[in-house]
Write a protein that holds these residues in place. Structure first.
Motif, PDB file in Angstrom:
ATOM      1  N   MET A  82      20.189  40.478  52.577  1.00 33.55           N
ATOM      2  CA  MET A  82      20.474  39.783  51.315  1.00 33.55           C
ATOM      3  C   MET A  82      19.695  40.442  50.184  1.00 33.55           C
ATOM      4  N   ILE A  83      20.299  40.503  49.019  1.00 30.67           N
ATOM      5  CA  ILE A  83      19.696  41.188  47.871  1.00 30.67           C
ATOM      6  C   ILE A  83      19.023  40.158  46.960  1.00 30.67           C
ATOM      7  N   PRO A  84      17.785  40.415  46.538  1.00 24.75           N
ATOM      8  CA  PRO A  84      17.118  39.482  45.607  1.00 24.75           C
ATOM      9  C   PRO A  84      17.883  39.395  44.286  1.00 24.75           C
ATOM     10  N   ALA A  85      17.882  38.209  43.689  1.00 24.59           N
ATOM     11  CA  ALA A  85      18.516  38.032  42.384  1.00 24.59           C
ATOM     12  C   ALA A  85      17.718  38.783  41.319  1.00 24.59           C
ATOM     13  N   PRO A  86      18.362  39.119  40.196  1.00 23.16           N
ATOM     14  CA  PRO A  86      17.640  39.817  39.114  1.00 23.16           C
ATOM     15  C   PRO A  86      16.387  39.055  38.707  1.00 23.16           C
ATOM     16  N   GLY A  87      15.266  39.759  38.656  1.00 24.18           N
ATOM     17  CA  GLY A  87      14.001  39.150  38.262  1.00 24.18           C
ATOM     18  C   GLY A  87      13.264  38.481  39.402  1.00 24.18           C
ATOM     19  N   ARG A  88      13.842  38.489  40.597  1.00 25.30           N
ATOM     20  CA  ARG A  88      13.201  37.861  41.758  1.00 25.30           C
ATOM     21  C   ARG A  88      12.644  38.921  42.701  1.00 25.30           C
ATOM     22  N   ARG A  89      11.586  38.560  43.391  1.00 24.72           N
ATOM     23  CA  ARG A  89      10.983  39.479  44.341  1.00 24.72           C
ATOM     24  C   ARG A  89      11.625  39.337  45.726  1.00 24.72           C
ATOM     25  N   PHE A  90      12.000  38.083  46.076  1.00 18.95           N
ATOM     26  CA  PHE A  90      12.540  37.804  47.410  1.00 18.95           C
ATOM     27  C   PHE A  90      14.020  37.435  47.334  1.00 18.95           C
ATOM     28  N   CYS A  91      14.697  37.639  48.458  1.00 18.90           N
ATOM     29  CA  CYS A  91      16.097  37.194  48.566  1.00 18.90           C
ATOM     30  C   CYS A  91      16.120  35.684  48.793  1.00 18.90           C
ATOM     31  N   GLY A  92      17.311  35.106  48.807  1.00 21.77           N
ATOM     32  CA  GLY A  92      17.438  33.665  48.972  1.00 21.77           C
ATOM     33  C   GLY A  92      16.848  33.150  50.264  1.00 21.77           C
ATOM     34  N   GLU A  93      16.969  33.934  51.339  1.00 18.77           N
ATOM     35  CA  GLU A  93      16.480  33.506  52.642  1.00 18.77           C
ATOM     36  C   GLU A  93      14.970  33.292  52.646  1.00 18.77           C
ATOM     37  N   HIS A  94      14.263  34.078  51.821  1.00 15.77           N
ATOM     38  CA  HIS A  94      12.794  33.967  51.760  1.00 15.77           C
ATOM     39  C   HIS A  94      12.321  33.519  50.377  1.00 15.77           C
ATOM     40  N   GLY A  95      13.231  32.856  49.673  1.00 15.46           N
ATOM     41  CA  GLY A  95      12.935  32.456  48.288  1.00 15.46           C
ATOM     42  C   GLY A  95      11.774  31.500  48.151  1.00 15.46           C
ATOM     43  N   GLN A  96      11.500  30.701  49.233  1.00 10.63           N
ATOM     44  CA  GLN A  96      10.406  29.731  49.100  1.00 10.63           C
ATOM     45  C   GLN A  96       9.050  30.399  49.000  1.00 10.63           C
ATOM     46  N   GLN A  97       8.984  31.693  49.327  1.00 14.71           N
ATOM     47  CA  GLN A  97       7.712  32.418  49.218  1.00 14.71           C
ATOM     48  C   GLN A  97       7.446  32.883  47.791  1.00 14.71           C
ATOM     49  N   GLU A  98       8.454  32.754  46.944  1.00 14.75           N
ATOM     50  CA  GLU A  98       8.309  33.150  45.541  1.00 14.75           C
ATOM     51  C   GLU A  98       7.343  32.194  44.846  1.00 14.75           C
ATOM     52  N   GLU A  99       6.442  32.724  44.065  1.00 13.07           N
ATOM     53  CA  GLU A  99       5.510  31.877  43.323  1.00 13.07           C
ATOM     54  C   GLU A  99       6.277  31.024  42.327  1.00 13.07           C
ATOM     55  N   GLY A 100       5.905  29.759  42.253  1.00  9.91           N
ATOM     56  CA  GLY A 100       6.556  28.863  41.305  1.00  9.91           C
ATOM     57  C   GLY A 100       7.866  28.294  41.811  1.00  9.91           C
ATOM     58  N   ASN A 101       8.274  28.654  43.030  1.00  7.12           N
ATOM     59  CA  ASN A 101       9.531  28.127  43.593  1.00  7.12           C
ATOM     60  C   ASN A 101       9.175  27.017  44.581  1.00  7.12           C
ATOM     61  N   ASP A 102       9.434  25.779  44.186  1.00 11.33           N
ATOM     62  CA  ASP A 102       9.082  24.645  45.043  1.00 11.33           C
ATOM     63  C   ASP A 102      10.282  24.082  45.801  1.00 11.33           C
ATOM     64  N   ARG A 103      11.436  24.797  45.778  1.00  2.85           N
ATOM     65  CA  ARG A 103      12.612  24.357  46.549  1.00  2.85           C
ATOM     66  C   ARG A 103      12.394  24.675  48.023  1.00  2.85           C
ATOM     67  N   LYS A 104      12.678  23.720  48.863  1.00  4.03           N
ATOM     68  CA  LYS A 104      12.419  23.865  50.295  1.00  4.03           C
ATOM     69  C   LYS A 104      13.646  24.382  51.016  1.00  4.03           C
ATOM     70  N   ARG A 105      13.449  25.348  51.926  1.00  2.00           N
ATOM     71  CA  ARG A 105      14.539  25.854  52.771  1.00  2.00           C
ATOM     72  C   ARG A 105      14.352  25.313  54.181  1.00  2.00           C
ATOM     73  N   ILE A 106      15.456  24.903  54.803  1.00  3.89           N
ATOM     74  CA  ILE A 106      15.419  24.338  56.150  1.00  3.89           C
ATOM     75  C   ILE A 106      16.425  25.080  57.028  1.00  3.89           C
ATOM     76  N   PRO A 107      16.229  25.074  58.356  1.00  2.00           N
ATOM     77  CA  PRO A 107      17.221  25.707  59.246  1.00  2.00           C
ATOM     78  C   PRO A 107      18.568  24.988  59.125  1.00  2.00           C
ATOM     79  N   CYS A 108      19.624  25.773  59.143  1.00  2.00           N
ATOM     80  CA  CYS A 108      20.969  25.193  59.097  1.00  2.00           C
ATOM     81  C   CYS A 108      21.213  24.423  60.401  1.00  2.00           C
TER      82      CYS A 108
END
Length: 443
Positions: A1-27
């Motif tokens: 997966m490709i990170p969105a513009p301005g992001r360091r991580f892709c969506g799968e690892h987005g919760q590791q982004e600083e300031g990102n408080d959205r929680k990812r859970i297993p499908c």
């Protein structure tokens, strides 16, 4: 997966982004991937792991065979763990049950004009040439049984890339009203479906396990009521039994029920007349229906047979055998072909690696893979003994299939359809209705 513009991580690892408080859970459908918790409901509607709607011809376990699981034995010890006495007793049972069976099959190696140009193509590799020879002989045997004709639906079980149906189509290029159903449970690459240019032949793929296929509910058969010819090239083990049940039990039975009409009520004095009239009507309906015109299947991989699906269970019981012996015999059947070559299998050619129906699954194992088996039986059985026992196991299993077809009104036979140098799995099962509605060849 490709990170969105301005992001360091892709969506799968987005919760590791600083300031990102959205929680990812297993499908919940497939825990191998994750999803944002606040988008779960939206994701479940489009997740690739969601259950797909079943096609109309899907009927759960319609061809599964044995319903009583109590008859299925528990897992048995490996053959290599059997004592010498236990192994000898199994072989005695095998030879006793095989006594009187036709063990030396007729050789019927044929060809067909439709494949002559392809067979003579100098660009063919060894593997491609072997497959073409087998396909040519299958078509030759179909022609000998008068199965290559108009107004038929050819159902290729375990179709893979669909090559056998392709050559049947080429052989019938001047014939009208021909349908093809290609049954394959897996998605298949390198399909030859695009080569079918004729407008008057219809090709349709059915992505379904044969175990759940109700042919009578396939729209094109429901609409046209065409007689079916079941075909297959190297249909592995239990798949052959499932295909036979699909054709002989579920499809034929459905067709017969559709032709049955309730008898009108009559007085007692008319009973005899009514009975004879009903009998004549039923015979007429059966003749009109002719649901299965023929079956032509190149057999393969008896070690993958399963007692639950095996159509010859009644035959096994009639010769004093049961599920325990069957499970040993189906494993011993691989001794006829597995690892008996003098040289190791060469690397697959591109033609072979692309072809779903190649022969490498059982009988082109590398020599080293079978040395362990040889070691465990050293001093008990020679290589030639194992070959002969393996052949007996195959013939016994196949004879059960023949008896099954004969008891259901078919003229069934086994024959060698190609040389063992072309394929070690070189036995073809054929069946036509008996008394045959198809005239016997005059030559």
């Amino acid at each position: 997966m490709i990170p969105a513009p301005g992001r360091r991580f892709c969506g799968e690892h987005g919760q590791q982004e600083e300031g990102n408080d959205r929680k990812r859970i297993p499908c919940p459908l497939d825990p191998k991937h994750t999803v944002y918790e606040d988008q779960l409901q939206k994701h479940l509607k489009k997740c690739n792991s969601r259950e797909k709607p079943k096609p109309v011809y899907f009927v759960q376990d319609i061809n599964a065979g044995l319903k009583d699981v109590a008859e299925i034995p528990e897992k048995q010890v490996p053959i290599s763990s059997l004592s010498k006495e236990e192994l000898e007793n199994l072989i005695i049972k095998l030879k006793k049950a095989s006594n009187g069976l036709e063990l030396h099959l007729k050789e019927q190696i044929l060809s067909h004009q439709a494949l002559q140009e392809a067979l003579n193509d100098p660009k063919n590799g060894e593997s491609a040439f072997k497959h073409l020879k087998q396909q040519a002989s299958i078509l030759g045997n179909m022609e000998k049984l008068h199965l290559l004709g108009p107004g038929r639906c050819f159902v290729e079980f375990g179709a893979g890339r669909g090559k056998l149906s392709h050559w049947v189509d080429v052989a019938l290029q001047n014939v009208e009203n021909v349908q093809f159903l290609l049954v394959e449970r897996a998605t298949t690459r390198f399909k030859v479906d695009g080569k079918h240019k004729r407008r008057d032949s219809v090709f349709e793929r059915l992505q379904v396990d044969i175990q759940h296929l109700c042919l009578n509910k396939v729209p094109i058969l429901e609409k046209k009521k065409l007689p079916v010819v079941g075909i297959g090239k190297h249909l592995c083990g239990a798949a052959t039994d499932l295909a036979l049940t699909c054709l002989v039990e579920s499809y034929t039975a459905c067709c017969d029920r559709e032709n049955e009409e309730p008898a009108p009520k009559r007085s007692r004095t008319d009973k005899t007349e009514v009975a004879s009239n009903n009998s004549a009507d039923n015979e007429s309906n059966k003749d009109d229906c002719k649901p299965v015109a023929g079956i032509v299947i190149a057999l393969c991989c008896h070690h993958k047979c399963d007692w639950m699906h095996y159509v010859g269970r009644e035959f096994f019981k009639s010769v004093g055998l049961g599920p325990v012996e069957f499970n040993y015999f189906q494993r011993m059947s691989s001794w006829a072909t597995c690892g008996m070559r003098e040289t190791t299998t060469k690397a697959s050619t591109s033609e072979e690696s692309e072809d779903h129906t190649d022969d490498t699954e059982e009988h082109e194992q590398t020599f080293s893979n079978t040395e362990n088996v040889s070691d465990t039986l050293q001093g008990i059985l020679t290589v030639e003994d194992r070959k002969e026992i393996g052949r007996l196991c195959k013939r016994l299993i196949d004879h059960g299939r023949i008896e099954y077809l004969q008891q259901r009104g078919y003229k069934a036979a086994l024959q060698y359809y190609t040389e063992s140098a072309v394929s070690l799995e070189n036995v073809l099962l054929t069946a036509v209705p008996s008394p045959s509605l198809i005239p016997e060849p005059t030559t």
